[in-house]
Write a protein that holds these residues in place. Structure first.
Motif, PDB file in Angstrom:
ATOM      1  N   ARG A   1      53.218  37.287  32.188  1.00 25.35           N
ATOM      2  CA  ARG A   1      53.438  36.359  33.307  1.00 25.35           C
ATOM      3  C   ARG A   1      52.632  36.789  34.541  1.00 25.35           C
ATOM      4  N   ASN A   2      52.609  38.082  34.836  1.00 24.36           N
ATOM      5  CA  ASN A   2      51.826  38.584  35.964  1.00 24.36           C
ATOM      6  C   ASN A   2      50.328  38.362  35.755  1.00 24.36           C
ATOM      7  N   PHE A   3      49.883  38.511  34.527  1.00 26.04           N
ATOM      8  CA  PHE A   3      48.467  38.285  34.217  1.00 26.04           C
ATOM      9  C   PHE A   3      48.087  36.824  34.435  1.00 26.04           C
ATOM     10  N   VAL A   4      48.919  35.931  33.945  1.00 26.85           N
ATOM     11  CA  VAL A   4      48.662  34.497  34.103  1.00 26.85           C
ATOM     12  C   VAL A   4      48.698  34.124  35.584  1.00 26.85           C
ATOM     13  N   LEU A   5      49.643  34.666  36.340  1.00 25.83           N
ATOM     14  CA  LEU A   5      49.729  34.406  37.771  1.00 25.83           C
ATOM     15  C   LEU A   5      48.481  34.896  38.498  1.00 25.83           C
ATOM     16  N   GLY A   6      47.982  36.058  38.103  1.00 28.54           N
ATOM     17  CA  GLY A   6      46.749  36.585  38.698  1.00 28.54           C
ATOM     18  C   GLY A   6      45.550  35.686  38.423  1.00 28.54           C
ATOM     19  N   ILE A   7      45.431  35.199  37.215  1.00 26.86           N
ATOM     20  CA  ILE A   7      44.331  34.298  36.853  1.00 26.86           C
ATOM     21  C   ILE A   7      44.424  32.995  37.645  1.00 26.86           C
ATOM     22  N   VAL A   8      45.629  32.454  37.773  1.00 27.75           N
ATOM     23  CA  VAL A   8      45.813  31.218  38.535  1.00 27.75           C
ATOM     24  C   VAL A   8      45.439  31.431  39.999  1.00 27.75           C
ATOM     25  N   LEU A   9      45.837  32.551  40.580  1.00 26.38           N
ATOM     26  CA  LEU A   9      45.485  32.842  41.970  1.00 26.38           C
ATOM     27  C   LEU A   9      43.978  32.982  42.163  1.00 26.38           C
ATOM     28  N   ILE A  10      43.298  33.581  41.230  1.00 30.00           N
ATOM     29  CA  ILE A  10      41.843  33.712  41.314  1.00 30.00           C
ATOM     30  C   ILE A  10      41.181  32.345  41.239  1.00 30.00           C
ATOM     31  N   ILE A  11      41.666  31.490  40.356  1.00 29.49           N
ATOM     32  CA  ILE A  11      41.110  30.139  40.242  1.00 29.49           C
ATOM     33  C   ILE A  11      41.332  29.363  41.530  1.00 29.49           C
ATOM     34  N   ILE A  12      42.514  29.485  42.115  1.00 32.98           N
ATOM     35  CA  ILE A  12      42.789  28.812  43.390  1.00 32.98           C
ATOM     36  C   ILE A  12      41.887  29.339  44.486  1.00 32.98           C
ATOM     37  N   MET A  13      41.684  30.652  44.531  1.00 38.32           N
ATOM     38  CA  MET A  13      40.815  31.249  45.547  1.00 38.32           C
ATOM     39  C   MET A  13      39.389  30.714  45.432  1.00 38.32           C
ATOM     40  N   PHE A  14      38.861  30.663  44.233  1.00 38.26           N
ATOM     41  CA  PHE A  14      37.506  30.141  44.056  1.00 38.26           C
ATOM     42  C   PHE A  14      37.434  28.652  44.375  1.00 38.26           C
ATOM     43  N   GLY A  15      38.482  27.919  44.070  1.00 40.05           N
ATOM     44  CA  GLY A  15      38.518  26.497  44.398  1.00 40.05           C
ATOM     45  C   GLY A  15      38.522  26.253  45.895  1.00 40.05           C
ATOM     46  N   LEU A  16      39.246  27.084  46.635  1.00 41.59           N
ATOM     47  CA  LEU A  16      39.301  26.917  48.081  1.00 41.59           C
ATOM     48  C   LEU A  16      38.001  27.352  48.761  1.00 41.59           C
ATOM     49  N   THR A  17      37.371  28.388  48.251  1.00 44.36           N
ATOM     50  CA  THR A  17      36.125  28.828  48.880  1.00 44.36           C
ATOM     51  C   THR A  17      34.988  27.857  48.604  1.00 44.36           C
ATOM     52  N   SER A  18      35.127  27.032  47.598  1.00 44.18           N
ATOM     53  CA  SER A  18      34.066  26.054  47.347  1.00 44.18           C
ATOM     54  C   SER A  18      34.063  24.965  48.410  1.00 44.18           C
ATOM     55  N   CYS A  19      35.110  24.865  49.209  1.00 47.14           N
ATOM     56  CA  CYS A  19      35.200  23.874  50.280  1.00 47.14           C
ATOM     57  C   CYS A  19      34.774  24.439  51.620  1.00 47.14           C
ATOM     58  N   ALA A  20      34.295  25.657  51.653  1.00 43.73           N
ATOM     59  CA  ALA A  20      33.911  26.281  52.917  1.00 43.73           C
ATOM     60  C   ALA A  20      32.685  25.590  53.496  1.00 43.73           C
ATOM     61  N   PRO A  21      32.557  25.574  54.825  1.00 43.16           N
ATOM     62  CA  PRO A  21      31.418  24.906  55.452  1.00 43.16           C
ATOM     63  C   PRO A  21      30.112  25.629  55.155  1.00 43.16           C
ATOM     64  N   SER A  22      29.065  24.884  54.916  1.00 42.64           N
ATOM     65  CA  SER A  22      27.761  25.509  54.674  1.00 42.64           C
ATOM     66  C   SER A  22      26.652  24.585  55.146  1.00 42.64           C
TER      67      SER A  22
END
Length: 89
Positions: A4-25
């Protein structure tokens, strides 16, 4: 429990990458306004993490409307930390 902790970590990483793709550039066609500033303020932590790893991510939109973008950006940064209420506890 470990699975469960492993799956939660993977989900958090995916969310982090998804949010950084919206950063201004760079420059976009339209100017960034209040709501863009608000969003960029909310995701500043993810933008900073991406910047630390060498990604070409902007922290602040260069092509903005001025005061309204700045106001949204500051409110977004304050909203991320709970507006200072969390530091009182």
């Amino acid at each position: 429990m470990k699975n469960r902790n492993f799956v939660l970590g993977i989900v958090l990483i995916i969310i982090m990458f998804g949010l950084t793709s919206c950063a201004p550039s760079g420059f976009e066609r339209s100017e960034a306004g209040f709501f863009s500033g608000l969003w960029h303020g909310f995701i500043i932590i993810f933008s900073l993490i991406g910047k630390l790893f060498g990604a070409d991510i902007g922290i602040y939109a260069d092509n903005n409307t001025g005061f309204t973008y700045w106001l949204g950006f500051i409110i977004g940064i304050g909203g991320l930390g709970g507006g200072g209420a969390a530091s009182r506890r």
